[in-house]
Design a protein around this motif. Structure first.
Motif: not given
Length: 430
Positions: A155, A167, A172, A203
């Motif tokens: 990332a 983000h 995401m 996530t």
């Protein structure tokens, strides 16, 4: 004559294509070393990078690392014959198979040397190739945390510094599949019962790791190394993968839905031999080169259903009794496996001799033990007895267990007790 060389980019093979041209009169005689020299100019690598990278001829059916002095066009023109010799592909499937010339890591480049690399371009190419091997389950990290470490480093490389405004979990989670393998984020039973999206928890944890690594503000070269450091601890790192099968004993077929054999990938590198379940992507057994004896036996007859064999013999324990285990891997690629093991053992012996000579020059006498690269591999190989039992019971390593065999018993004698014919014995104790 023009050749097209495929380079890993963003975890994909062929993400970058490099055309290399040669004069027509020398085209058919172009050697691998000549191609590499031209490719290195395009990817901004020095000539000595030939120790790190090599030219491969690959397809979904077969992968071969080419030798420096081999003529490239000769290998490509013989591809159909190579498929007939080393694969079980049908004539129709073989005819549709198109090999690609690819720039990949040299399988004989020592991992200890790779750990010392600081050149960003070399690390970048290794990083993209490692990504590919992670997503195709060739490299399977042992710890769950390893997957988050990999995803956090990727990332930072792809997205830059963490931004809490951009983000978010909601955004995401839609791209999380680009950073984890499908197997890692597949729904669990508990998720299915409560209709919970498994991507959400993955996530959340991923973004926490992403934010932590981002706060370090590491330069790109360090991010590449951070990703590779996780991969370096995977036992199959830098291995060459071969396709094969191991037989299932008749007494266990009923418990395994009448399955007669198990598809495996045989991964061989300078640290050891690893059998990986083809469908489950699980490492069935893994041992260092000095923990196993091996032998190659060609097919007894020619025919579509006739296969050569690679025999692997190692010490283990079964039902509390110390014994010898014999694994027979059936494969058209058994000869390639034998050559790969032989080369790795020869390199290990040369390295031991080199170190021993240095010690003698320094006035140090005695046997110099080969150093295993890291403690994770030591622990992994140290579990050979437990894994041997697991393989014998769960994955059917031909059901061959020989309690009471003397330690010096040769492979041919062990195979005779099992009703098999094996020619010769080769020991990898280095």
């Amino acid at each position: 004559m023009q050749l097209t060389i495929h380079v890993f980019d963003n975890g994909r093979l062929g993400g970058r294509v490099i055309p290399v041209s040669f004069a027509r009169k020398v085209g058919s005689g172009v050697k691998v070393v000549d191609v590499l020299r031209e490719v290195f100019v395009h990817v901004d690598l020095p000539v000595d990078a030939a120790a790190i990278f090599s030219l491969w001829c690959t397809s979904p059916l077969l992968e071969l690392q080419l030798k420096p002095n081999q003529k490239v066009q000769s290998v490509v023109s013989q591809w159909q014959a190579l498929l007939a010799k080393y694969t079980t592909a049908t004539v129709e499937k073989a005819e549709d198979d198109i090999p690609l010339l690819t720039l990949r890591r040299n399988c004989f480049y020592p991992r200890t040397m790779e750990r010392k690399l600081l050149m960003e371009q070399s690390l970048r190419l290794l990083y993209h190739e490692a990504q590919f091997n992670i997503t195709t389950y060739r490299y399977v990290p042992e710890r769950i945390q390893d997957y988050y470490d990999l995803a956090a480093a990727k990332a930072c490389i792809d997205l830059g510094l963490f931004d809490p405004q951009r983000h978010t979990v909601a955004r995401m989670k839609e791209v999380v599949v680009q950073y984890f393998t499908p197997q890692f984020i597949r729904p669990r039973l508990a998720d299915s019962l409560v209709a919970r999206d498994p991507r959400v928890e993955v996530t959340k944890q991923w973004l926490r790791e992403y934010q932590r690594v981002s706060a370090m503000t590491l330069p790109m070269v360090q991010l590449y190394r951070r990703y590779l450091q996780v991969c370096w601890n995977v036992p199959t790192y830098s291995a060459v993968f071969f396709k094969g099968e191991i037989a299932c004993p008749r007494r266990l077929r009923r418990t395994l839905l009448d399955q007669t054999d198990v598809g495996v990938r045989v991964a061989i590198n300078q640290d050891g031999i690893h059998l990986v379940h083809e469908e489950k992507n699980e490492t069935l057994i893994s041992f260092a080169l000095d923990q196993v004896s091996w032998d190659y036996a060609p097919a007894q007859r020619e025919g579509e259903n006739e296969f050569a064999s690679l025999y692997l013999e190692f010490d283990g324990e079964f039902n509390g009794t110390k014994c010898k285990f014999l694994v027979e891997v059936f494969s058209r690629q058994a000869q390639l496996m034998d050559a790969m093991i032989s080369q790795c053992v020869e390199m290990a012996e040369e390295e031991e001799q080199r170190i021993a000579q240095i010690r003698r020059n320094q006035g140090t006498e005695g046997f110099v033990e080969r150093q295993v690269i890291h403690t994770d591999l030591k622990r992994h190989f140290g579990e050979v007895q437990q894994l041997a039992k697991y393989v014998a019971v769960q994955t059917c390593v031909a059901g061959r267990c020989y309690p009471g065999l003397p330690k010096a018993a040769d492979l041919a004698g062990a195979a005779t007790q099992a009703g098999e014919a094996v020619s010769g014995h080769r020991s990898t104790h280095v």
